[in-house]
Design a protein around this motif. Structure first.
Motif, short mmCIF file in Angstrom:
data_model
loop_
_atom_site.label_atom_id
_atom_site.label_comp_id
_atom_site.label_asym_id
_atom_site.label_seq_id
_atom_site.Cartn_x
_atom_site.Cartn_y
_atom_site.Cartn_z
N UNK A 27 0.85 -1.20 0.00
CA UNK A 27 0.00 0.00 0.00
C UNK A 27 0.88 1.25 0.00
N UNK A 28 0.29 2.36 -0.43
CA UNK A 28 1.05 3.61 -0.49
C UNK A 28 1.27 4.15 0.92
N UNK A 29 2.49 4.66 1.16
CA UNK A 29 2.80 5.28 2.44
C UNK A 29 1.96 6.55 2.60
N UNK A 33 7.85 9.89 1.11
CA UNK A 33 9.04 10.69 0.81
C UNK A 33 8.89 11.29 -0.58
N UNK A 34 8.40 10.48 -1.49
CA UNK A 34 8.13 10.90 -2.87
C UNK A 34 6.86 10.18 -3.31
N UNK A 35 6.16 10.73 -4.32
CA UNK A 35 4.99 10.01 -4.83
C UNK A 35 5.39 8.59 -5.27
N UNK A 36 4.57 7.63 -4.92
CA UNK A 36 4.86 6.24 -5.27
C UNK A 36 5.49 5.46 -4.13
N UNK A 37 5.90 6.15 -3.06
CA UNK A 37 6.50 5.50 -1.88
C UNK A 37 5.51 4.44 -1.38
N UNK A 38 5.95 3.19 -1.43
CA UNK A 38 5.07 2.04 -1.16
C UNK A 38 5.63 1.21 -0.02
#
Ligand code: AMP
Length: 136
Positions: A27-29, A33-38
Motif C-alpha cells: 500500500x502507499x505510504x 518521501x516521494x509520490x509512489x512510496x510504497x
C-alpha cells in the motif's frame, strides 16, 4: 495489541492498497518521501527482520520483486531504494515488519531525499493506476 498495519491487512482501516495476495499486502505510504512510496508487509505478524520467519520473509521479498518495476514506472522514476527500519534505534516507528519501496529520479538526493509529499487525492489516483497495472 493489534498494530495499524495488521488492521490495514485485515481491511479494518482504510489504506491505498495496490497489491494483495494470500501472504502479503502492498500500500502507499501515508506520508510519502516521494509520490509512489510504497510499503510491503506480511499478513502474518512479525515485528521486524529479527523475528520474521523465513517463509514470510520470502513472500515479502517476492512481492517487492513483483511490484517494484511497476511502482517505478508508474511515477516515471528510473531507480528505487528499498529500505527497512528495524527497532527504534534504526528509526522504526511501526512495529509490523515493512519494506519501503522509494522510487528515485535522476538527480534526486540519495541519502536525505527532500520530501515531495503527495495529496490524498493524488495517492487515490496513483493507487487506482497501480492496481490496474498490477492486475496484468
Ligand atoms: P518506519 O516504521 O519508520 O519504517 O516507518 C513507518 C512508515 O509507515 C512511515 O513512513 C509512515 O508514513 C507510514 N505509515 C504510518 N501509518 C500509516 C498508514 N496508516 N498508512 C500508510 N502508511 C503509514
Amino acid at each position: 495489541m493489534d498494530d495499524i498495519f495488521e488492521k490495514i491487512a485485515r481491511h479494518e482501516v482504510p489504506a491505498d492498497i495496490i497489491y494483495e495476495d494470500e501472504d502479503t499486502v502492498a500500500f502507499l505510504d501515508i506520508m510519502p518521501d516521494v509520490p509512489g512510496h510504497t510499503l510491503v508487509i506480511p499478513k502474518k505478524k512479525s515485528r521486524n527482520i529479527f523475528d520474521i520467519d523465513m517463509e514470510s520473509w520470502s513472500k515479502v521479498a517476492e512481492t517487492a520483486r513483483k511490484i517494484a518495476p511497476v511502482v517505478r514506472d508508474s511515477v516515471g522514476a528510473t531507480g528505487m531504494q528499498i529500505r527497512m527500519n528495524n527497532e527504534p534505534s534504526a528509526g522504526q516507528v511501526v512495529f509490523h515488519l515493512h519494506l519501503h519501496l522509494i522510487p528515485f529520479h535522476e538527480g534526486q538526493e540519495k541519502n536525505f531525499p527532500e520530501k515531495l509529499p503527495s495529496t490524498k487525492e493524488e495517492r487515490t489516483q496513483l493507487a487506482e493506476k497501480l492496481r490496474a497495472l498490477l492486475q496484468h
